[in-house]
Design a protein around this motif. Sequence first.
Motif, mmCIF file in Angstrom:
data_model
loop_
_atom_site.group_PDB
_atom_site.id
_atom_site.type_symbol
_atom_site.label_atom_id
_atom_site.label_comp_id
_atom_site.label_asym_id
_atom_site.label_seq_id
_atom_site.Cartn_x
_atom_site.Cartn_y
_atom_site.Cartn_z
ATOM 1 N N HIS A 67 -2.244 8.823 -8.791
ATOM 2 C CA HIS A 67 -2.986 7.576 -8.907
ATOM 3 C C HIS A 67 -2.318 6.444 -8.136
ATOM 4 O O HIS A 67 -2.937 5.420 -7.864
ATOM 5 C CB HIS A 67 -3.112 7.177 -10.383
ATOM 6 N N SER A 68 -1.053 6.634 -7.766
ATOM 7 C CA SER A 68 -0.316 5.592 -7.069
ATOM 8 C C SER A 68 -0.554 5.601 -5.567
ATOM 9 O O SER A 68 -0.122 4.690 -4.871
ATOM 10 C CB SER A 68 1.187 5.740 -7.346
ATOM 11 N N VAL A 69 -1.199 6.631 -5.045
ATOM 12 C CA VAL A 69 -1.525 6.675 -3.622
ATOM 13 C C VAL A 69 -2.829 5.919 -3.403
ATOM 14 O O VAL A 69 -3.860 6.267 -3.968
ATOM 15 C CB VAL A 69 -1.679 8.131 -3.129
ATOM 16 N N ASP A 70 -2.766 4.867 -2.588
ATOM 17 C CA ASP A 70 -3.981 4.097 -2.334
ATOM 18 C C ASP A 70 -4.967 4.879 -1.479
ATOM 19 O O ASP A 70 -6.167 4.864 -1.742
ATOM 20 C CB ASP A 70 -3.623 2.773 -1.643
ATOM 21 N N HIS A 71 -4.441 5.537 -0.441
ATOM 22 C CA HIS A 71 -5.314 6.307 0.444
ATOM 23 C C HIS A 71 -4.581 7.538 0.968
ATOM 24 O O HIS A 71 -3.396 7.472 1.295
ATOM 25 C CB HIS A 71 -5.756 5.488 1.665
ATOM 26 N N LEU A 72 -5.302 8.653 1.035
ATOM 27 C CA LEU A 72 -4.849 9.819 1.777
ATOM 28 C C LEU A 72 -5.533 9.733 3.137
ATOM 29 O O LEU A 72 -6.764 9.766 3.220
ATOM 30 C CB LEU A 72 -5.242 11.110 1.069
ATOM 31 N N VAL A 73 -4.748 9.586 4.198
ATOM 32 C CA VAL A 73 -5.297 9.406 5.535
ATOM 33 C C VAL A 73 -5.193 10.721 6.298
ATOM 34 O O VAL A 73 -4.097 11.250 6.504
ATOM 35 C CB VAL A 73 -4.555 8.292 6.301
ATOM 36 N N ILE A 74 -6.335 11.248 6.724
ATOM 37 C CA ILE A 74 -6.368 12.482 7.502
ATOM 38 C C ILE A 74 -6.536 12.123 8.977
ATOM 39 O O ILE A 74 -7.500 11.438 9.354
ATOM 40 C CB ILE A 74 -7.525 13.393 7.068
ATOM 41 N N VAL A 75 -5.599 12.577 9.796
ATOM 42 C CA VAL A 75 -5.678 12.334 11.240
ATOM 43 C C VAL A 75 -6.330 13.547 11.885
ATOM 44 O O VAL A 75 -5.945 14.694 11.634
ATOM 45 C CB VAL A 75 -4.277 12.101 11.844
ATOM 46 N N LEU A 76 -7.340 13.284 12.728
ATOM 47 C CA LEU A 76 -8.070 14.361 13.384
ATOM 48 C C LEU A 76 -8.143 14.128 14.884
ATOM 49 O O LEU A 76 -8.068 12.996 15.358
ATOM 50 C CB LEU A 76 -9.510 14.449 12.872
ATOM 51 N N MET A 103 0.830 -1.203 0.000
ATOM 52 C CA MET A 103 0.000 0.000 0.000
ATOM 53 C C MET A 103 0.864 1.252 0.000
ATOM 54 O O MET A 103 1.967 1.264 0.538
ATOM 55 C CB MET A 103 -0.898 0.022 1.240
ATOM 56 N N LYS A 104 0.326 2.284 -0.603
ATOM 57 C CA LYS A 104 0.963 3.592 -0.589
ATOM 58 C C LYS A 104 0.030 4.535 0.163
ATOM 59 O O LYS A 104 -1.086 4.805 -0.279
ATOM 60 C CB LYS A 104 1.194 4.123 -2.009
ATOM 61 N N LEU A 105 0.480 5.014 1.319
ATOM 62 C CA LEU A 105 -0.378 5.787 2.201
ATOM 63 C C LEU A 105 0.250 7.141 2.515
ATOM 64 O O LEU A 105 1.391 7.207 2.971
ATOM 65 C CB LEU A 105 -0.620 5.023 3.506
ATOM 66 N N ALA A 106 -0.483 8.215 2.259
ATOM 67 C CA ALA A 106 -0.036 9.555 2.604
ATOM 68 C C ALA A 106 -0.837 10.010 3.817
ATOM 69 O O ALA A 106 -2.065 9.915 3.827
ATOM 70 C CB ALA A 106 -0.257 10.508 1.429
ATOM 71 N N VAL A 107 -0.152 10.490 4.838
ATOM 72 C CA VAL A 107 -0.802 10.866 6.095
ATOM 73 C C VAL A 107 -0.688 12.367 6.291
ATOM 74 O O VAL A 107 0.402 12.946 6.184
ATOM 75 C CB VAL A 107 -0.157 10.136 7.295
ATOM 76 N N THR A 108 -1.805 13.006 6.601
ATOM 77 C CA THR A 108 -1.814 14.447 6.794
ATOM 78 C C THR A 108 -2.778 14.808 7.920
ATOM 79 O O THR A 108 -3.456 13.954 8.482
ATOM 80 C CB THR A 108 -2.199 15.164 5.477
ATOM 81 N N GLY A 109 -2.846 16.092 8.228
ATOM 82 C CA GLY A 109 -3.724 16.553 9.301
ATOM 83 C C GLY A 109 -3.170 17.810 9.931
ATOM 84 O O GLY A 109 -2.008 18.184 9.702
ATOM 85 N N LYS A 110 -3.976 18.480 10.742
ATOM 86 C CA LYS A 110 -3.554 19.707 11.413
ATOM 87 C C LYS A 110 -2.410 19.421 12.379
ATOM 88 O O LYS A 110 -2.349 18.353 12.992
ATOM 89 C CB LYS A 110 -4.730 20.314 12.186
ATOM 90 N N GLY A 111 -1.509 20.385 12.526
ATOM 91 C CA GLY A 111 -0.415 20.231 13.475
ATOM 92 C C GLY A 111 -0.933 19.998 14.890
ATOM 93 O O GLY A 111 -1.885 20.639 15.325
ATOM 94 N N GLY A 112 -0.322 19.056 15.582
ATOM 95 C CA GLY A 112 -0.684 18.797 16.974
ATOM 96 C C GLY A 112 -1.716 17.714 17.179
ATOM 97 O O GLY A 112 -2.039 17.369 18.326
ATOM 98 N N VAL A 113 -2.248 17.140 16.096
ATOM 99 C CA VAL A 113 -3.290 16.117 16.256
ATOM 100 C C VAL A 113 -2.707 14.726 16.492
ATOM 101 O O VAL A 113 -3.441 13.777 16.770
ATOM 102 C CB VAL A 113 -4.229 16.054 15.027
ATOM 103 N N GLY A 114 -1.378 14.598 16.391
ATOM 104 C CA GLY A 114 -0.757 13.281 16.549
ATOM 105 C C GLY A 114 -0.498 12.588 15.227
ATOM 106 O O GLY A 114 -0.348 11.369 15.177
ATOM 107 N N LYS A 115 -0.391 13.369 14.156
ATOM 108 C CA LYS A 115 -0.199 12.822 12.811
ATOM 109 C C LYS A 115 1.089 12.010 12.707
ATOM 110 O O LYS A 115 1.109 10.912 12.128
ATOM 111 C CB LYS A 115 -0.188 13.966 11.799
#
Length: 254
Positions: A154-163, A1-13
């Motif tokens: 297209h190669s990223v399977d999921h963009l994961v947003i941490v909240l 899997m190819k997973l990109a992780v993002t989210g607001k600073g301080g959320v524990g990303k």
Amino acid sequence: MKLAVTGKGGVGKTTFSALLASSLKKDGRNVTAIDADPDSNLAACLGHPDPGSIRPLIELKDLIEERTGVKPGTTGGMFQLNPFVEDIPEKYSVELGGVRLLVAGAVKKGGAGCYCPENAMVRALVSHMLLDPDTDLVLDMEAGIEHLSRGTIHSVDHLVIVLEPSNRSIETAQRIKTLAAEVGIKSIKCVGNKIREEKDIEFLKDSLPDFEFVGFLPYDEGLRAADMAGRSAAGASETVEKKMEGIVKMLSEE
């Protein structure tokens, strides 16, 4: 899997990125993690004893000049937009708990010289790793999608947003979803973090009814203690480990 992780600073990303990479490795996968957030420290979350000793790729001026044909800091002129990067993961990564880690460093944004040799090399590296069929990739990003281009999206399977359960975290997630749609990211998943009670889960779900959640992680003193002691987030909490197994399973089945 190819997973990109993002989210607001301080959320524990970044802690989540470390847990995700470790969980994938525990599942028997070949895992590479790229720290592409200048404000985070994925190496520390993976348990590196001296994270500051790792030189970010963006600071390897001789390497950048060799591969792009232009000295870093140079403006204007011609340089190699697709430099050779295939040997970089092997030569410039560190291994932590079986996870191969690369630290990209602070990539310049548009308006600050985004078309520069430093960016060209880092973007080429990310593209190469996204297209590597033998590696699971965890890309710890800023609160945005600057490191993903239309050519590799297209190669990223999921963009994961941490909240976390907060209005500002929700606003960031909504902005990220809008940006992601503009470049064609089709699969966006959310993970609720720092959950203290059931009301926190209800708040996130009610606030983002059009978002898909693949799991929720509790606020955990074990993770806090590991962070303060400079230990890896992996193995710091049995409860969190079990939750992460469920999240990895959900992502794998999508």
